[in-house]
Design a protein around this motif. Structure first.
Motif, mmCIF file in Angstrom:
data_model
loop_
_atom_site.group_PDB
_atom_site.id
_atom_site.type_symbol
_atom_site.label_atom_id
_atom_site.label_comp_id
_atom_site.label_asym_id
_atom_site.label_seq_id
_atom_site.Cartn_x
_atom_site.Cartn_y
_atom_site.Cartn_z
ATOM 1 N N ASP A 116 -14.311 13.248 3.632
ATOM 2 C CA ASP A 116 -14.598 14.683 3.670
ATOM 3 C C ASP A 116 -13.631 15.437 4.558
ATOM 4 N N GLY A 117 -12.935 14.726 5.460
ATOM 5 C CA GLY A 117 -11.984 15.398 6.340
ATOM 6 C C GLY A 117 -10.590 15.518 5.772
ATOM 7 N N GLY A 118 -10.279 14.791 4.683
ATOM 8 C CA GLY A 118 -8.941 14.850 4.096
ATOM 9 C C GLY A 118 -8.474 13.488 3.645
ATOM 10 N N SER A 119 -7.204 13.411 3.357
ATOM 11 C CA SER A 119 -6.622 12.176 2.845
ATOM 12 C C SER A 119 -5.358 11.848 3.612
ATOM 13 N N THR A 120 -5.148 10.580 3.903
ATOM 14 C CA THR A 120 -3.966 10.119 4.636
ATOM 15 C C THR A 120 -3.426 8.874 3.946
ATOM 16 N N SER A 121 -2.091 8.805 3.804
ATOM 17 C CA SER A 121 -1.440 7.675 3.148
ATOM 18 C C SER A 121 -0.429 7.042 4.088
ATOM 19 N N THR A 122 -0.147 5.770 3.844
ATOM 20 C CA THR A 122 0.892 5.067 4.603
ATOM 21 C C THR A 122 1.541 4.025 3.711
ATOM 22 N N ASP A 123 2.819 3.795 3.969
ATOM 23 C CA ASP A 123 3.511 2.676 3.339
ATOM 24 C C ASP A 123 3.443 1.475 4.274
ATOM 25 N N ALA A 124 3.629 0.316 3.705
ATOM 26 C CA ALA A 124 3.602 -0.905 4.526
ATOM 27 C C ALA A 124 4.902 -1.035 5.329
ATOM 28 N N PRO A 125 4.817 -1.582 6.543
ATOM 29 C CA PRO A 125 3.579 -1.931 7.237
ATOM 30 C C PRO A 125 3.035 -0.707 7.964
ATOM 31 N N GLY A 126 1.776 -0.465 7.830
ATOM 32 C CA GLY A 126 1.167 0.690 8.479
ATOM 33 C C GLY A 126 -0.319 0.490 8.663
ATOM 34 N N VAL A 127 -0.891 1.248 9.598
ATOM 35 C CA VAL A 127 -2.305 1.127 9.913
ATOM 36 C C VAL A 127 -2.928 2.512 9.942
ATOM 37 N N ILE A 128 -4.070 2.660 9.269
ATOM 38 C CA ILE A 128 -4.826 3.918 9.253
ATOM 39 C C ILE A 128 -6.169 3.678 9.939
ATOM 40 N N LEU A 129 -6.557 4.625 10.800
ATOM 41 C CA LEU A 129 -7.849 4.571 11.475
ATOM 42 C C LEU A 129 -8.730 5.687 10.938
ATOM 43 N N VAL A 130 -9.963 5.332 10.555
ATOM 44 C CA VAL A 130 -10.940 6.314 10.081
ATOM 45 C C VAL A 130 -12.116 6.274 11.052
ATOM 46 N N LEU A 131 -12.299 7.360 11.831
ATOM 47 C CA LEU A 131 -13.350 7.382 12.849
ATOM 48 C C LEU A 131 -14.736 7.527 12.237
ATOM 49 N N ASN A 132 -14.847 8.424 11.237
ATOM 50 C CA ASN A 132 -16.129 8.644 10.583
ATOM 51 C C ASN A 132 -15.879 9.354 9.264
ATOM 52 N N GLN A 133 -16.933 9.657 8.533
ATOM 53 C CA GLN A 133 -16.812 10.236 7.196
ATOM 54 C C GLN A 133 -16.223 11.635 7.207
ATOM 55 N N PHE A 134 -16.347 12.354 8.329
ATOM 56 C CA PHE A 134 -15.993 13.768 8.355
ATOM 57 C C PHE A 134 -14.674 14.065 9.066
ATOM 58 N N THR A 135 -14.055 13.058 9.625
ATOM 59 C CA THR A 135 -12.787 13.229 10.334
ATOM 60 C C THR A 135 -11.655 12.676 9.491
ATOM 61 N N CYS B 208 -2.083 -1.848 5.909
ATOM 62 C CA CYS B 208 -1.337 -2.000 4.661
ATOM 63 C C CYS B 208 -0.231 -3.025 4.862
ATOM 64 N N ASN B 209 -0.326 -4.147 4.161
ATOM 65 C CA ASN B 209 0.661 -5.205 4.290
ATOM 66 C C ASN B 209 1.851 -5.020 3.359
ATOM 67 N N PHE B 210 1.598 -4.591 2.132
ATOM 68 C CA PHE B 210 2.645 -4.389 1.145
ATOM 69 C C PHE B 210 2.300 -3.158 0.318
ATOM 70 N N GLY B 211 3.329 -2.501 -0.229
ATOM 71 C CA GLY B 211 3.087 -1.344 -1.075
ATOM 72 C C GLY B 211 2.657 -0.142 -0.268
ATOM 73 N N GLY B 212 1.630 0.565 -0.764
ATOM 74 C CA GLY B 212 1.127 1.746 -0.079
ATOM 75 C C GLY B 212 -0.382 1.815 -0.161
ATOM 76 N N CYS B 213 -1.004 2.483 0.833
ATOM 77 C CA CYS B 213 -2.450 2.605 0.902
ATOM 78 C C CYS B 213 -2.815 4.027 1.286
ATOM 79 N N SER B 214 -4.024 4.437 0.889
ATOM 80 C CA SER B 214 -4.530 5.749 1.288
ATOM 81 C C SER B 214 -6.009 5.634 1.629
ATOM 82 N N ALA B 215 -6.466 6.519 2.519
ATOM 83 C CA ALA B 215 -7.875 6.632 2.878
ATOM 84 C C ALA B 215 -8.267 8.096 2.744
ATOM 85 N N THR B 216 -9.353 8.356 1.982
ATOM 86 C CA THR B 216 -9.782 9.727 1.696
ATOM 87 C C THR B 216 -11.264 9.874 2.026
#
Length: 524
Positions: free
Chosen positions: A171-190, A161-169
């Motif tokens: 089957d395992g849940g949802s995680t959000s971050t404000d910039a600057p931030g990085v989210i890692l998604v290992l697979n669909q279920f985690t 996330c370079n500016f603003g905010g981002c989320s990744a959702t």
């Protein structure tokens, strides 16, 4: 024919500019258009037909843009940009924008493989619930943002996330971050997790200054994903997108100022011109500002060791300032021998000990392969430059002055140059020259005279001063220029020296405007 710079690959320090508003369009029109395509890129439309991409091509809901050994960038009608990396498949699942907020606007995309960078438009900024980007392992949501996505070879996803905010959702849940931030998604279920790291700043949003824009029909900006690109590749991309060579060159140098000093540098060889200035004293060569061409130069990591002959090597002199890029070099040698008797004897000089002055006095130089200006008469009538570097001004006694700026121009039609420099010791000195012929790329002048004049502030120098300059324009397209300067203030028994180099830049100051800053002094 495309002009290029002799850049050398180097890790990038990247920059970001933010896109401005968009031109409203009618509903049911195309979702967007291809603003730029480079290399192997195609569109797979809803009927399954593959089409080669070209600049200006419309894209619609149902289209999938596929890059293999290429890159593409799309501008959507709400003002958003998407820049696709190589080996990427990006689909426009659903898109609607009628030029106003009526609840029907929406952006739904899918990234199947590869990576992208994006700056969201009005839909993402004003109605974030109607924006969605699907990937194999998570759905991405945003809050008025710029972000990057990369599907790695193991199937995991990185969301930066370079500016603003981002989320990744998923089957395992949802995680959000404000910039600057990085989210890692290992697979669909985690559940996605926030990881250490910076999102990076790797988007450029630029408008070619020379491009005529129709605000009702044409986009006024380009988005460039410059991840993993060296400055030479970025220069090529800008030129292909419609920037002139001068605009592209100026932007690259502006974005990567350290690269000019740390990238490709001058190397040994023939065909150089060198301009130099020093004070030879009463028993030496006198007050020198001259150039020599052609010479064979000797460098060590861009630092000039000497030229032409054994007598033109720096010998006992100490190199205290030196910088260079692939086109031009500049520096200062100092006599640090006891009593100031270091020897430097370039061809044409008289006297064995040219540095016949106090310990600590300097020789300043500028060196490069001169430009054949006579072959560039079809170039822009008046090429402007801005300061790239300089040496610290010095005087015969070894004192250091202050460099206050300079300006330079090339009149390609007349094969002539104008320039100016300002510096301070006890007084402030301004030296300017106009209409010096330089068809072979070198020039010099002594004044006061019709082509070189100066002004002093604080000393009342007037007609007791003399100025000298010698310099060169360098590079096949006159990309660089530089000159050495020498001012003798006989009323103060002061002799002052320095050098300044320039890079071609269409927004550099004119010499007239630069000199216009100085008024009220005594002329010479």
């Amino acid at each position: 024919m495309k002009d290029t710079l002799n850049f050398r690959r180097k890790p990038l320090a990247l920059a970001v500019a933010i896109a401005t508003g968009a031109t409203p369009v009618l509903a049911n029109a195309a979702a967007g258009r291809i603003e730029f395509a480079y290399g192997q890129v195609a569109i797979e439309n809803a009927s399954g037909t593959d089409e080669s991409i070209r600049k200006g091509k419309k894209v619609n809901a149902g289209d999938t843009v596929v890059t293999e050994r290429g890159r593409a960038q799309i501008r959507f009608t709400d003002g958003s940009f998407v820049s696709l990396q190589p080996k990427t498949s990006f689909k426009i699942d659903d898109y609607n924008y009628a030029g106003k907020e009526d609840g029907s606007e929406r952006s739904v995309f899918s990234l199947f493989r590869g990576g992208l960078r994006t700056i969201t438009g009005l839909i993402g900024r004003r109605n974030k619930s109607n924006y969605r980007l699907n990937t194999p392992v998570a759905t991405i949501g945003i809050r008025g943002t710029a972000y990057r996505l990369l599907i790695q070879t193991d199937g995991s996803l990185i969301l930066g996330c370079n500016f603003g905010g981002c989320s990744a959702t998923n089957d395992g849940g949802s995680t959000s971050t404000d910039a600057p931030g990085v989210i890692l998604v290992l697979n669909q279920f985690t559940q996605p997790t926030i990881v250490n790291g910076e999102a990076g700043e790797s988007l450029l949003v630029l408008r070619p200054p020379s491009r005529m824009i129709d605000p009702l029909t044409e986009a006024d900006e380009f988005i460039f994903d410059i991840t993993d690109l060296d400055p030479q590749q970025i220069c090529d991309l800008l030129i292909d997108a419609g920037f002139t060579f001068e605009e592209a060159q100026a932007l690259v140098v502006q974005l990567f100022p350290d690269f000019v000093k740390l990238g490709a540098i001058l190397d040994d060889g023939p065909g150089f011109a060198v301009a130099f200035t020093f004070d030879g004293g009463e028993g030496g060569a006198g007050h020198v500002a001259d150039f020599e061409v052609p010479v064979t130069a000797d460098f060590t990591e861009g630092e000039l060791e000497g030229w032409a002959s054994e007598s033109a090597n720096r010998g006992e002199l100490t190199l205290v300032e030196a910088e260079a890029d692939a086109i031009i070099g500049w520096g200062r040698w100092v006599d640090q021998t006891e009593g100031g008797e270091g020897v430097f004897d370039p061809p044409g000089a008289t006297g064995a000990d040219i540095f016949d002055g106090p310990e600590g006095h300097s020789l300043h130089y500028v060196i490069g392969r001169p430009t054949d200006l006579a072959s560039l008469m079809t170039a822009p009538h008046n090429g402007r430059f801005k300061v790239l570097g300089f040496t610290t001004p010095t005087n015969t006694g070894g004192d250091l002055g202050t460099f206050n700026g300079g300006a330079f121009q090339v009149d390609f039609a007349a094969n002539s140059v104008d320039g100016a420099v300002a510096f301070t010791f006890d007084n402030q000195y301004v030296l300017g020259f106009t209409s010096l012929g330089a068809p072979a790329g070198t020039f010099k002048a002594t004044g006061p005279g019709p082509n070189l004049n100066g002004t002093v502030f604080g000393g009342g120098c007037c007609f007791s001063c003399e100025g000298k300059i010698a310099g060169l324009v360098a590079g096949p397209g006159a990309e660089r220029a530089g000159f050495v300067y020498h001012v003798s203030d006989f009323s103060e028994n002061e002799h002052m020296f320095g050098s300044v180099v320039f890079e071609q830049n269409p927004i550099g100051p004119t010499v007239q405007d630069f000199l216009g800053q100085f008024a009220g002094g005594e002329g010479f």
